[in-house]
Every structure is written in C-alpha cells, then in structure tokens.
Design a protein around this motif. Structure first.
Motif, PDB file in Angstrom:
ATOM      1  N   ARG A   1      33.284  43.230  38.253  1.00  0.00           N
ATOM      2  CA  ARG A   1      33.810  43.892  39.449  1.00  0.00           C
ATOM      3  C   ARG A   1      34.238  42.843  40.469  1.00  0.00           C
ATOM      4  N   GLU A   2      35.337  43.108  41.138  1.00  0.00           N
ATOM      5  CA  GLU A   2      35.862  42.218  42.176  1.00  0.00           C
ATOM      6  C   GLU A   2      35.949  43.040  43.463  1.00  0.00           C
ATOM      7  N   VAL A   3      34.781  43.319  44.064  1.00  0.00           N
ATOM      8  CA  VAL A   3      34.706  44.217  45.223  1.00  0.00           C
ATOM      9  C   VAL A   3      35.381  43.648  46.466  1.00  0.00           C
ATOM     10  N   ASN A   4      35.566  42.337  46.518  1.00  0.00           N
ATOM     11  CA  ASN A   4      36.215  41.716  47.684  1.00  0.00           C
ATOM     12  C   ASN A   4      37.726  41.591  47.519  1.00  0.00           C
ATOM     13  N   ASN A   5      38.287  42.239  46.505  1.00  0.00           N
ATOM     14  CA  ASN A   5      39.726  42.204  46.263  1.00  0.00           C
ATOM     15  C   ASN A   5      40.428  43.004  47.368  1.00  0.00           C
ATOM     16  N   SER A   6      41.273  42.328  48.159  1.00  0.00           N
ATOM     17  CA  SER A   6      41.927  42.994  49.294  1.00  0.00           C
ATOM     18  C   SER A   6      42.960  44.032  48.855  1.00  0.00           C
TER      19      SER A   6
ATOM     20  N   ASP B   1      42.650  45.962  46.034  1.00  0.00           N
ATOM     21  CA  ASP B   1      42.031  47.084  45.326  1.00  0.00           C
ATOM     22  C   ASP B   1      40.509  46.925  45.323  1.00  0.00           C
ATOM     23  N   LYS B   2      39.820  47.769  46.078  1.00  0.00           N
ATOM     24  CA  LYS B   2      38.350  47.698  46.175  1.00  0.00           C
ATOM     25  C   LYS B   2      37.655  48.088  44.867  1.00  0.00           C
ATOM     26  N   LYS B   3      38.389  48.710  43.951  1.00  0.00           N
ATOM     27  CA  LYS B   3      37.818  49.117  42.650  1.00  0.00           C
ATOM     28  C   LYS B   3      38.230  48.145  41.534  1.00  0.00           C
TER      29      LYS B   3
ATOM     30  N   GLN C   1      44.997  49.440  37.833  1.00  0.00           N
ATOM     31  CA  GLN C   1      44.492  50.113  39.026  1.00  0.00           C
ATOM     32  C   GLN C   1      44.470  51.633  38.852  1.00  0.00           C
TER      33      GLN C   1
ATOM     34  N   ASP D   1      29.399  49.983  39.062  1.00  0.00           N
ATOM     35  CA  ASP D   1      28.626  49.936  40.306  1.00  0.00           C
ATOM     36  C   ASP D   1      27.269  50.623  40.142  1.00  0.00           C
TER      37      ASP D   1
END
Length: 134
Positions: A68-73, A75-77, A94, A105
């Motif tokens: 998971r790349e939650v800090n991706n500006s 796409d939060k998913k 996406q 998560d």
C-alpha cells in the motif's frame, strides 16, 4: 518439530529434508490456499525507468508483491506492485484498487501472479491475476 507427517509419498522436498537429518527444522508451510480474486494488468509500466530492460526477467506465473502507498498524492488507495527482487513494476489500476486497498488495510495479504506479457508499441502490458492468501 512438525511431528508425524501422514504423506505416503516420501519423495519431494519433505523426503529430502527428512532424509538429510533435518530433525528440528521448521519447514514453512507452502501457500496452501490461493483464493483467486481478479484479472487485471499492471498500470503505469510506461513510467518505470528501465522497464524494457526488466521485461525479459518478467515471466508467466511470477509472484508479485503488493504494498500500500497511502501517502500517494494522486491516489490514497494506491497499491504498488513489485517483483521478488523488490523492483517496482507499477500499480494495481486505480479503477480496480478500492476493494483491494480495503482488504490490505484490514491486514489481508494480497499478491499477484503474472498471467500474460505483451509489448504494445512502447507500452509493456503485463496481465496479472490477483490472489488473497487464505
């Protein structure tokens, strides 16, 4: 130690380990349950530096890891896809990632296997099958 093994065939990996005096070795369980979830492709391969050099090393049935790349500006998913060597190949598309991100998560282990590979002009299309480890 694993205890008694009720497998009648003493060949294969277990036979080798036990024949080699492997007492006390804790053998990790294989992926006993792969639950197939979805057919898709790796998005964003065009933006990966050196993807053309990586292409010969991407094989059908290769296991690919999800992160998971939650800090991706953008796409939060976002879910990054990496090969066994930890090299980024792209993302789960996406349009497909909302449910998979929720599962990850919630602590579920998802991964993919390469199902196809085709060069389309300058784009390397890598088909994947997404699995849940059961």
């Amino acid at each position: 130690f694993m205890g008694a093994i009720s497998k009648s065939d003493s060949g294969g990996l277990l036979g080798l380990v036990h024949a080699g005096g492997g007492g006390g070795i804790d053998i990790p369980r294989p992926f006993e349950h792969e639950v197939f979830l979805f057919d898709t492709y790796i998005a964003g391969t065009t933006y990966i530096d050196g993807i053309n050099e990586l292409e010969p090393f991407i094989s059908i049935e290769d296991k690919l890891d999800f992160f998971r790349e939650v800090n991706n500006s953008e796409d939060k998913k976002a879910i990054v896809i990496k090969n066994a060597d930890g090299i980024k190949l792209g993302y789960v598309p996406q349009k497909d990632n909302v449910i998979f991100a929720r599962l990850m998560d919630a602590g579920k282990l998802l991964y993919a296997r390469v199902s196809s590979k085709e060069k389309k002009g300058t784009w390397l299309q890598v088909g994947i099958k997404i699995y849940l480890r059961g």
